[in-house]
Scaffold this motif. Structure first.
Motif, PDB file in Angstrom:
ATOM      1  N   LEU A  50      46.571  40.365  37.415  1.00 39.91           N
ATOM      2  CA  LEU A  50      45.804  39.380  38.183  1.00 39.91           C
ATOM      3  C   LEU A  50      46.775  38.682  39.130  1.00 39.91           C
ATOM      4  O   LEU A  50      47.836  38.209  38.694  1.00 39.91           O
ATOM      5  N   SER A 103      49.847  35.444  38.549  1.00 37.56           N
ATOM      6  CA  SER A 103      49.526  35.081  37.162  1.00 37.56           C
ATOM      7  C   SER A 103      50.615  35.585  36.216  1.00 37.56           C
ATOM      8  O   SER A 103      51.523  36.319  36.614  1.00 37.56           O
ATOM      9  N   GLN A 104      50.410  35.247  34.960  1.00 35.30           N
ATOM     10  CA  GLN A 104      51.385  35.604  33.931  1.00 35.30           C
ATOM     11  C   GLN A 104      51.532  37.119  33.735  1.00 35.30           C
ATOM     12  O   GLN A 104      52.471  37.572  33.087  1.00 35.30           O
ATOM     13  N   ARG A 138      54.730  39.287  34.390  1.00 30.87           N
ATOM     14  CA  ARG A 138      55.697  39.590  33.319  1.00 30.87           C
ATOM     15  C   ARG A 138      55.636  41.057  32.886  1.00 30.87           C
ATOM     16  O   ARG A 138      56.661  41.674  32.598  1.00 30.87           O
ATOM     17  N   ARG A 150      42.276  37.086  42.708  1.00 32.99           N
ATOM     18  CA  ARG A 150      41.510  35.983  42.122  1.00 32.99           C
ATOM     19  C   ARG A 150      40.238  35.735  42.933  1.00 32.99           C
ATOM     20  O   ARG A 150      40.197  36.018  44.138  1.00 32.99           O
ATOM     21  N   LEU A 181      39.788  31.685  39.767  1.00 30.62           N
ATOM     22  CA  LEU A 181      39.927  32.252  38.426  1.00 30.62           C
ATOM     23  C   LEU A 181      39.926  33.775  38.528  1.00 30.62           C
ATOM     24  O   LEU A 181      39.839  34.349  39.627  1.00 30.62           O
ATOM     25  N   ALA A 182      40.001  34.444  37.368  1.00 28.87           N
ATOM     26  CA  ALA A 182      39.967  35.910  37.374  1.00 28.87           C
ATOM     27  C   ALA A 182      38.584  36.388  37.815  1.00 28.87           C
ATOM     28  O   ALA A 182      37.570  35.764  37.462  1.00 28.87           O
ATOM     29  N   LYS A 222      37.510  39.832  33.972  1.00 27.07           N
ATOM     30  CA  LYS A 222      36.942  39.204  32.772  1.00 27.07           C
ATOM     31  C   LYS A 222      36.229  40.242  31.903  1.00 27.07           C
ATOM     32  O   LYS A 222      36.108  40.057  30.696  1.00 27.07           O
ATOM     33  N   GLY A 262      39.220  37.162  28.591  1.00 28.03           N
ATOM     34  CA  GLY A 262      39.031  36.931  30.022  1.00 28.03           C
ATOM     35  C   GLY A 262      40.232  36.396  30.773  1.00 28.03           C
ATOM     36  O   GLY A 262      40.088  35.894  31.889  1.00 28.03           O
ATOM     37  N   THR A 263      41.432  36.470  30.184  1.00 27.52           N
ATOM     38  CA  THR A 263      42.609  35.950  30.885  1.00 27.52           C
ATOM     39  C   THR A 263      43.671  37.033  31.067  1.00 27.52           C
ATOM     40  O   THR A 263      43.668  38.050  30.367  1.00 27.52           O
ATOM     41  N   ALA A 264      44.576  36.780  31.991  1.00 26.05           N
ATOM     42  CA  ALA A 264      45.668  37.708  32.297  1.00 26.05           C
ATOM     43  C   ALA A 264      46.924  37.257  31.567  1.00 26.05           C
ATOM     44  O   ALA A 264      47.175  36.045  31.479  1.00 26.05           O
ATOM     45  N   PRO A 265      47.718  38.195  31.085  1.00 22.90           N
ATOM     46  CA  PRO A 265      47.646  39.646  31.275  1.00 22.90           C
ATOM     47  C   PRO A 265      46.727  40.364  30.283  1.00 22.90           C
ATOM     48  O   PRO A 265      46.421  39.840  29.218  1.00 22.90           O
ATOM     49  N   GLU A 276      47.173  38.749  26.016  1.00 18.73           N
ATOM     50  CA  GLU A 276      48.176  37.806  25.487  1.00 18.73           C
ATOM     51  C   GLU A 276      49.604  38.304  25.727  1.00 18.73           C
ATOM     52  O   GLU A 276      50.047  39.293  25.117  1.00 18.73           O
ATOM     53  N   SER A 277      50.310  37.576  26.590  1.00 19.32           N
ATOM     54  CA  SER A 277      51.657  37.988  27.021  1.00 19.32           C
ATOM     55  C   SER A 277      52.573  38.405  25.872  1.00 19.32           C
ATOM     56  O   SER A 277      53.154  39.495  25.883  1.00 19.32           O
ATOM     57  N   ASN A 328      55.405  30.614  25.556  1.00 19.54           N
ATOM     58  CA  ASN A 328      53.971  30.389  25.715  1.00 19.54           C
ATOM     59  C   ASN A 328      53.366  29.461  24.678  1.00 19.54           C
ATOM     60  O   ASN A 328      52.294  28.925  24.890  1.00 19.54           O
TER      61      ASN A 328
HETATM   62  N1  LIG Z   1      48.573  32.633  26.720  1.00 19.57           N
HETATM   63  C1  LIG Z   1      47.894  33.523  27.615  1.00 19.57           C
HETATM   64  C2  LIG Z   1      47.490  32.752  28.850  1.00 19.57           C
HETATM   65  C3  LIG Z   1      46.562  33.502  29.722  1.00 19.57           C
HETATM   66  C4  LIG Z   1      46.128  32.724  30.961  1.00 19.57           C
HETATM   67  O1  LIG Z   1      45.786  31.520  30.900  1.00 19.57           O
HETATM   68  N2  LIG Z   1      46.161  33.422  32.115  1.00 19.57           N
HETATM   69  C5  LIG Z   1      45.725  32.846  33.360  1.00 19.57           C
HETATM   70  C6  LIG Z   1      46.620  33.347  34.491  1.00 19.57           C
HETATM   71  S1  LIG Z   1      48.245  32.707  34.461  1.00 19.57           S
HETATM   72  C7  LIG Z   1      44.348  33.349  33.737  1.00 19.57           C
HETATM   73  O2  LIG Z   1      43.942  34.423  33.337  1.00 19.57           O
HETATM   74  N3  LIG Z   1      43.660  32.605  34.607  1.00 19.57           N
HETATM   75  C8  LIG Z   1      42.432  33.056  35.216  1.00 19.57           C
HETATM   76  C9  LIG Z   1      41.203  32.710  34.438  1.00 19.57           C
HETATM   77  O3  LIG Z   1      41.287  31.995  33.424  1.00 19.57           O
HETATM   78  O4  LIG Z   1      40.131  33.158  34.850  1.00 19.57           O
HETATM   79  C10 LIG Z   1      48.789  34.723  27.937  1.00 19.57           C
HETATM   80  O5  LIG Z   1      49.964  34.531  28.191  1.00 19.57           O
HETATM   81  O6  LIG Z   1      48.316  35.832  27.911  1.00 19.57           O
END
Ligand SMILES: N[C@@H](CCC(=O)N[C@@H](CS)C(=O)NCC(=O)O)C(=O)O
Length: 213
Positions: free
Chosen positions: A7, A10-11, A14, A33, A39-40, A45, A51-54, A65-66, A102
């Motif tokens: 994404l 974003s994280q 890594r 985004r 957001l994603a 999603k 629903g979050t990256a990575p 989850e990173s 994290n």
């Molecule tokens: N602890 C999670 C955090 C994931 C997170 O919050 N990712 C953010 C990007 S840095 C995200 O997906 N944001 C977009 C969204 O929530 O739609 C991880 O490291 O995988």
């Protein structure tokens, strides 16, 4: 085939870096985004209920989850690289920073980030408290890097893969002055000089130079 779903900004940068550092084959998919919510997008999603990256996919596996992804890829495809064994004197340090990134350092940015995003200028003591925790995290990192070149001791490891995002891209959103942190600044120069990091960032965020100063 291992696929890294990145994404934008974003994280998940890594995980691109991790794969470049290991030199393993992987498929790369980038998602921008949502232009309104930032957001994603729906397609991201849809990958996993979190629903979050990575997120990575590997055969039938869908893993977010990173930290979990870093440990999975290193264990499954790392061929011994980027690990710090239990007999290495830096074993516990490596575990600490790999998880601290994290579990503590990132959350210690969240108060400031949400206050910036919502325009909240309140003097709520909780914001001051979380800001103090963030300052403590930077102080801890500065001290550790005074006695070791990397977060897992003498060599780059999974701990660095998790920590660098916090010290670079996260700092674009929640600024932190590094003028009194020479060890962190020198560390970021060492990371920035790594061809794998340069390749990863050019691929993940073309046109966005990483914040290494
Ligand atoms: N602890 C999670 C955090 C994931 C997170 O919050 N990712 C953010 C990007 S840095 C995200 O997906 N944001 C977009 C969204 O929530 O739609 C991880 O490291 O995988």
């Amino acid at each position: 085939m291992l696929t890294v779903h990145h994404l934008g900004i974003s994280q998940s940068e890594r995980i691109v870096w991790l794969c470049e550092e290991l030199g393993i084959p992987y498929e790369y998919k980038r998602y921008d985004r949502d232009s309104v919510t930032r957001l994603a997008p729906a397609a991201y999603k849809a990958l996993h209920p979190d629903g979050t990256a990575p997120v990575i996919t590997d055969g039938n596996l869908v893993l977010p989850e990173s930290g979990a992804i870093i440990e999975y890829i290193i264990a499954k495809y790392g061929n011994g690289k980027l690990t710090v064994g239990k007999d290495n004197p830096a074993f516990a340090d490596h575990l600490f920073w790999l998880h601290y990134a994290n579990a503590s350092f990132m959350p210690n940015h969240m108060g400031g980030m949400f206050a910036l995003m919502t325009g909240d200028k309140s003097d709520n003591p909780m914001l001051a408290m979380i800001d103090q925790r963030k300052a403590n995290s930077y102080a801890l990192a500065e001290k550790y890097l005074g006695r070791a070149p990397f977060f897992g001791g003498k060599d780059v490891s999974g701990a660095d893969i998790n920590m660098v995002f916090v010290l670079t891209t996260m700092r674009m959103f929640v600024p932190h002055d590094l003028s009194n942190s020479p060890n962190i600044r020198a560390y970021l120069q060492r990371i920035g000089a790594r061809p794998a990091y340069q390749r990863a960032m050019a691929k993940a965020e073309p046109g966005m130079p990483p914040l290494l100063t």
